[in-house]
Design an enzyme around this catalytic site. Sequence first.
Site, PDB file in Angstrom:
ATOM      1  N   ASP A  35     -77.795  10.592 -19.745  1.00  0.00           N
ATOM      2  CA  ASP A  35     -78.613   9.761 -20.646  1.00  0.00           C
ATOM      3  C   ASP A  35     -79.346   8.734 -19.784  1.00  0.00           C
ATOM      4  OD1 ASP A  35     -79.364   7.792 -22.809  1.00  0.00           O
ATOM      5  OD2 ASP A  35     -78.066   9.066 -24.028  1.00  0.00           O
ATOM      6  N   ASN A  81     -79.576  17.700 -26.184  1.00  0.00           N
ATOM      7  CA  ASN A  81     -79.646  16.879 -27.398  1.00  0.00           C
ATOM      8  C   ASN A  81     -80.669  15.741 -27.289  1.00  0.00           C
ATOM      9  OD1 ASN A  81     -78.396  15.389 -29.884  1.00  0.00           O
ATOM     10  ND2 ASN A  81     -78.212  13.938 -28.174  1.00  0.00           N
ATOM     11  N   TYR A 145     -93.907  15.833 -32.464  1.00  0.00           N
ATOM     12  CA  TYR A 145     -92.471  16.144 -32.601  1.00  0.00           C
ATOM     13  C   TYR A 145     -92.267  17.568 -33.130  1.00  0.00           C
ATOM     14  CZ  TYR A 145     -87.574  15.282 -34.029  1.00  0.00           C
ATOM     15  OH  TYR A 145     -86.207  15.327 -34.200  1.00  0.00           O
ATOM     16  N   LYS A 149     -90.336  20.598 -31.180  1.00  0.00           N
ATOM     17  CA  LYS A 149     -89.129  21.223 -31.710  1.00  0.00           C
ATOM     18  C   LYS A 149     -89.362  22.707 -32.015  1.00  0.00           C
ATOM     19  CE  LYS A 149     -86.355  17.646 -31.527  1.00  0.00           C
ATOM     20  NZ  LYS A 149     -85.185  17.655 -30.628  1.00  0.00           N
TER      21      LYS A 149
HETATM   22  N1  LIG Z   1     -81.301  11.746 -36.560  1.00  0.00           N
HETATM   23  C1  LIG Z   1     -81.905  12.725 -37.200  1.00  0.00           C
HETATM   24  O1  LIG Z   1     -82.123  12.666 -38.426  1.00  0.00           O
HETATM   25  C2  LIG Z   1     -82.351  13.965 -36.461  1.00  0.00           C
HETATM   26  C3  LIG Z   1     -82.868  15.020 -37.209  1.00  0.00           C
HETATM   27  C4  LIG Z   1     -83.272  16.172 -36.562  1.00  0.00           C
HETATM   28  C5  LIG Z   1     -83.143  16.279 -35.195  1.00  0.00           C
HETATM   29  N2  LIG Z   1     -82.639  15.255 -34.474  1.00  0.00           N
HETATM   30  C6  LIG Z   1     -82.547  15.429 -33.031  1.00  0.00           C
HETATM   31  O2  LIG Z   1     -81.222  15.161 -32.603  1.00  0.00           O
HETATM   32  C7  LIG Z   1     -81.250  14.636 -31.281  1.00  0.00           C
HETATM   33  C8  LIG Z   1     -80.489  13.325 -31.233  1.00  0.00           C
HETATM   34  O3  LIG Z   1     -81.087  12.423 -32.146  1.00  0.00           O
HETATM   35  P1  LIG Z   1     -80.411  11.037 -32.546  1.00  0.00           P
HETATM   36  O4  LIG Z   1     -80.815  10.792 -33.964  1.00  0.00           O
HETATM   37  O5  LIG Z   1     -78.973  11.002 -32.172  1.00  0.00           O
HETATM   38  O6  LIG Z   1     -81.265  10.055 -31.604  1.00  0.00           O
HETATM   39  P2  LIG Z   1     -80.901   8.610 -31.034  1.00  0.00           P
HETATM   40  O7  LIG Z   1     -82.198   7.937 -30.770  1.00  0.00           O
HETATM   41  O8  LIG Z   1     -79.893   7.951 -31.921  1.00  0.00           O
HETATM   42  O9  LIG Z   1     -80.192   8.955 -29.644  1.00  0.00           O
HETATM   43  C9  LIG Z   1     -80.904   9.657 -28.644  1.00  0.00           C
HETATM   44  C10 LIG Z   1     -80.210   9.511 -27.300  1.00  0.00           C
HETATM   45  O10 LIG Z   1     -81.051  10.170 -26.332  1.00  0.00           O
HETATM   46  C11 LIG Z   1     -81.235   9.311 -25.217  1.00  0.00           C
HETATM   47  N3  LIG Z   1     -82.520   9.603 -24.580  1.00  0.00           N
HETATM   48  C12 LIG Z   1     -83.767   9.295 -25.024  1.00  0.00           C
HETATM   49  N4  LIG Z   1     -84.693   9.683 -24.136  1.00  0.00           N
HETATM   50  C13 LIG Z   1     -84.031  10.274 -23.116  1.00  0.00           C
HETATM   51  C14 LIG Z   1     -84.425  10.864 -21.886  1.00  0.00           C
HETATM   52  N5  LIG Z   1     -85.712  10.916 -21.522  1.00  0.00           N
HETATM   53  N6  LIG Z   1     -83.472  11.368 -21.065  1.00  0.00           N
HETATM   54  C15 LIG Z   1     -82.167  11.295 -21.411  1.00  0.00           C
HETATM   55  N7  LIG Z   1     -81.719  10.734 -22.542  1.00  0.00           N
HETATM   56  C16 LIG Z   1     -82.644  10.226 -23.383  1.00  0.00           C
HETATM   57  C17 LIG Z   1     -81.179   7.897 -25.803  1.00  0.00           C
HETATM   58  O11 LIG Z   1     -80.878   6.939 -24.795  1.00  0.00           O
HETATM   59  C18 LIG Z   1     -80.055   8.050 -26.842  1.00  0.00           C
HETATM   60  O12 LIG Z   1     -78.784   7.850 -26.284  1.00  0.00           O
HETATM   61  C19 LIG Z   1     -82.738  14.507 -30.904  1.00  0.00           C
HETATM   62  O13 LIG Z   1     -83.142  15.634 -30.180  1.00  0.00           O
HETATM   63  C20 LIG Z   1     -83.433  14.496 -32.251  1.00  0.00           C
HETATM   64  O14 LIG Z   1     -84.754  14.960 -32.168  1.00  0.00           O
HETATM   65  C21 LIG Z   1     -82.241  14.092 -35.081  1.00  0.00           C
END
Ligand SMILES: NC(=O)c1ccc[n+]([C@@H]2O[C@H](COP(=O)([O-])OP(=O)(O)OC[C@H]3O[C@@H](n4cnc5c(N)ncnc54)[C@H](O)[C@@H]3O)[C@@H](O)[C@H]2O)c1
Length: 241
Positions: A35, A81, A145, A149
């Site tokens: 991360d 992720n 986005y 995806k």
């Molecule tokens: N939360 C939702 O509703 C949702 C829905 C669909 C998909 N997603 C996907 O799930 C995944 C996680 O989402 P989340 O909601 O937990 O997000 P979040 O923002 O809560 O956490 C994301 C994490 O990724 C890290 N990160 C960001 N950029 C980075 C980089 N360049 N290199 C390494 N780490 C990096 C951040 O520091 C953080 O710890 C993402 O791919 C997101 O697109 C989330």
Amino acid sequence: MENKNIALVTGASKGIGLAITKRLIIEGFFVVMADIDENKEMRNHENTSFIKTNVAQEEDVKTLFNTIKARFKKLDLLVNNAGIVRDNLIGNMPLADFNLVLDINLKGVWMMCKEASELMKENNKGRIVNITSRAWLGNRGQTNYSASKAGVVGLTRALALELGKYNILVNAIAPGLIDTPLTQALRKDVLDKLIAAQPTKTMGLPDDIANAVAFLGSYQTQFITGQTLYVDGGKSIGSNM
Ligand SMILES: NC(=O)c1ccc[n+]([C@@H]2O[C@H](COP(=O)([O-])OP(=O)(O)OC[C@H]3O[C@@H](n4cnc5c(N)ncnc54)[C@H](O)[C@@H]3O)[C@@H](O)[C@H]2O)c1
């Protein structure tokens, strides 16, 4: 640690990635947390190791895999992720926000898969789980986005064809609306509307995604590959009017 399966989780420090990390530890994995920010709570955990990594930077990805190769000589599971949003209608979206989202959400996944597949091939064993999003189907204000995806879904399918013969299975999980820092940043009226549009009338929890990763990332499955599993409370089914 010697006998443990090794998992690598990107974006592991909060939200869905943190829930995945905690669940994989319960499943018996040692988890490398990659991360840009460290999670202090997990710092001294005996079954994790943090490696500061920006998945969009080739140098960082190479250093990450050199460290994993030197320390563990194998990788049993990769969970891609890490992901970000930079929402706007296309007319208001700067090219920089398109590039940034594609770099992290798609190019990062591709670079991680490239490195992981070489290491997994050496051991004739591997599982890759890519976190895409229900939004790959299309969301207003998310041309960057949704494209990133959708790219992950295509990449997953193509890579499953390439790696099947090496006992490496590649699948994707498409979360819907999940309660994490990413969605907590939304305006309350926007969030209320999104919840109202859900067939279940609820948000999912990070553990809902972690459960699916525990299954698709396990070695109980030998014959599921190239698939995208929706974990979205039924939102992907279609109109709920
Ligand atoms: N939360 C939702 O509703 C949702 C829905 C669909 C998909 N997603 C996907 O799930 C995944 C996680 O989402 P989340 O909601 O937990 O997000 P979040 O923002 O809560 O956490 C994301 C994490 O990724 C890290 N990160 C960001 N950029 C980075 C980089 N360049 N290199 C390494 N780490 C990096 C951040 O520091 C953080 O710890 C993402 O791919 C997101 O697109 C989330």
